[in-house]
Design an enzyme around this catalytic site. Sequence first.
Site, PDB file in Angstrom:
ATOM      1  N   ARG A  55      40.332  67.696  15.759  1.00  0.00           N
ATOM      2  CA  ARG A  55      39.028  67.588  15.501  1.00  0.00           C
ATOM      3  C   ARG A  55      38.292  66.425  15.888  1.00  0.00           C
ATOM      4  NH1 ARG A  55      38.820  62.928  13.680  1.00  0.00           N
ATOM      5  NH2 ARG A  55      36.857  63.525  13.090  1.00  0.00           N
ATOM      6  N   GLY A  56      36.969  66.411  15.635  1.00  0.00           N
ATOM      7  CA  GLY A  56      35.972  65.473  16.441  1.00  0.00           C
ATOM      8  C   GLY A  56      35.601  65.962  17.779  1.00  0.00           C
ATOM      9  N   GLN A 196      37.707  62.675   6.026  1.00  0.00           N
ATOM     10  CA  GLN A 196      38.120  62.035   7.449  1.00  0.00           C
ATOM     11  C   GLN A 196      37.839  60.391   7.462  1.00  0.00           C
ATOM     12  OE1 GLN A 196      35.908  64.679   7.238  1.00  0.00           O
ATOM     13  NE2 GLN A 196      35.964  66.050   8.834  1.00  0.00           N
ATOM     14  N   ASP A 237      27.994  65.294  16.990  1.00  0.00           N
ATOM     15  CA  ASP A 237      28.803  66.508  17.230  1.00  0.00           C
ATOM     16  C   ASP A 237      27.746  67.246  18.613  1.00  0.00           C
ATOM     17  OD1 ASP A 237      30.600  66.193  14.835  1.00  0.00           O
ATOM     18  OD2 ASP A 237      31.256  67.976  15.957  1.00  0.00           O
ATOM     19  N   LYS A 248      28.680  64.535  11.054  1.00  0.00           N
ATOM     20  CA  LYS A 248      29.253  65.018   9.961  1.00  0.00           C
ATOM     21  C   LYS A 248      28.219  65.242   8.702  1.00  0.00           C
ATOM     22  CE  LYS A 248      32.550  66.255   9.351  1.00  0.00           C
ATOM     23  NZ  LYS A 248      32.665  67.600   9.316  1.00  0.00           N
TER      24      LYS A 248
HETATM   25  O1  MRU Z   1      34.632  68.250  11.229  1.00  0.00           O
HETATM   26  P1  MRU Z   1      35.051  67.374  12.136  1.00  0.00           P
HETATM   27  O2  MRU Z   1      36.059  66.148  11.512  1.00  0.00           O
HETATM   28  O3  MRU Z   1      35.247  67.700  13.461  1.00  0.00           O
HETATM   29  O4  MRU Z   1      33.740  66.132  12.430  1.00  0.00           O
HETATM   30  C1  MRU Z   1      33.661  65.088  13.338  1.00  0.00           C
HETATM   31  C2  MRU Z   1      32.625  64.410  13.192  1.00  0.00           C
HETATM   32  O5  MRU Z   1      31.470  64.915  12.714  1.00  0.00           O
HETATM   33  C3  MRU Z   1      32.370  63.270  14.318  1.00  0.00           C
HETATM   34  O6  MRU Z   1      31.606  62.154  13.516  1.00  0.00           O
HETATM   35  C4  MRU Z   1      31.955  63.651  15.671  1.00  0.00           C
HETATM   36  O7  MRU Z   1      32.613  64.689  16.001  1.00  0.00           O
HETATM   37  C5  MRU Z   1      31.952  62.535  16.746  1.00  0.00           C
HETATM   38  S1  MRU Z   1      33.454  62.279  16.953  1.00  0.00           S
HETATM   39  C6  MRU Z   1      33.507  61.043  18.151  1.00  0.00           C
END
Ligand code: MRU
Length: 345
Positions: A55-56, A196, A237, A248
């Site tokens: 994820r991320g 997270q 994202d 997020k």
């Molecule tokens: O749901 P996730 O854990 O994939 O969400 C991740 C985030 O919101 C991060 O802040 C974003 O992807 C940037 S990661 C460098």
Amino acid sequence: MIDSEKLLYDTIRPVTWQDNGVRLLDQRQLPSNEVYLHITSTQALYAAIKDMVVRGAPAIGIAAAYGAVLAAQEAADDALVSFEEGFHRRLDFIASSRPTAINLSNALNDAKLVSEPQKQLLNWAHDWFKDDIAANVSIGQYGAQYFKDNIRVLTHCNAGALATGGYGTALGVIRSAYQQSKLTKIYATETRPWNQGARLTLWEFEKDGIPATLIADSVAATLMQKGMIDWVVVGADTICMNGDIANKIGTYSLAVLAKHHGIKVMVAAPTTTIDANAQTGSDVIIEYRDQDEILPTHYTDNAIDALNPVFDITPAELITVIVTEKGVIESPDASKMQALIKPIR
Ligand code: MRU
């Protein structure tokens, strides 16, 4: 030029190519267990992204880039359709796993442009991976320049090595500033509902020896009110063409709070997070996850349900600076975004 292999405070690689498959650190099991999965099909990769093994946004993009290699192998063995049709179908399937992390479709759209895919895709994917780490190192340096001495930062979710090829975006800025002894305090929110911050960001900091303090999400307001935070530093994202960002869930409320308390907000993300087709935040598809992720198991009656959007939109006017590897944008707006992407696309 900094050798990214030799950086301090950077030991984590959540996505790599190994033994003709994608090696993923199973982030669902952190911080209790450090377990790696070996992914050898596009079907398994789709499930791994959807289920948050990886994820991320940038890490999902890298996993997808290596997934394109698997897609080409499967398409070559698919007797039912042409190579191109089988290949594109599989790429589109991987792209449908999570909608908000735009690095995913940016990587897969790029994969479609690779000539002689069966020969060239693996090298292209390795480049996508290496470029991401290099971008994060640059973002870290550019971002840390904004901090004076004795800075207290708050970060939300996990925008670290775990969320990227390595080093991290928001956590890359924090790593870099920590190395320069500019930080006196690092706060990480828990980041409900998937935690997270509590599970991943703290694990990263512990692993790399960076001291940090966990807070429940609802504590951020009182810390700001007490003058205990100078900068909010987050990833993204999607970055839209007017400077709005998706990140997020809870990022928007932190940005509103920061504005109220005169605190600066930094969004750190590579240019692979820009969606050239999203003019504003209202063009971004926000992912809603299963209500079971937040609904206590007690409630089996259909009278009770739960709403679980996992991203929100922070409007450009609440952002002090967007930091990318190609440059920084203070007080982002459409014309500055256009100028940033001009040399890229
Ligand atoms: O749901 P996730 O854990 O994939 O969400 C991740 C985030 O919101 C991060 O802040 C974003 O992807 C940037 S990661 C460098």
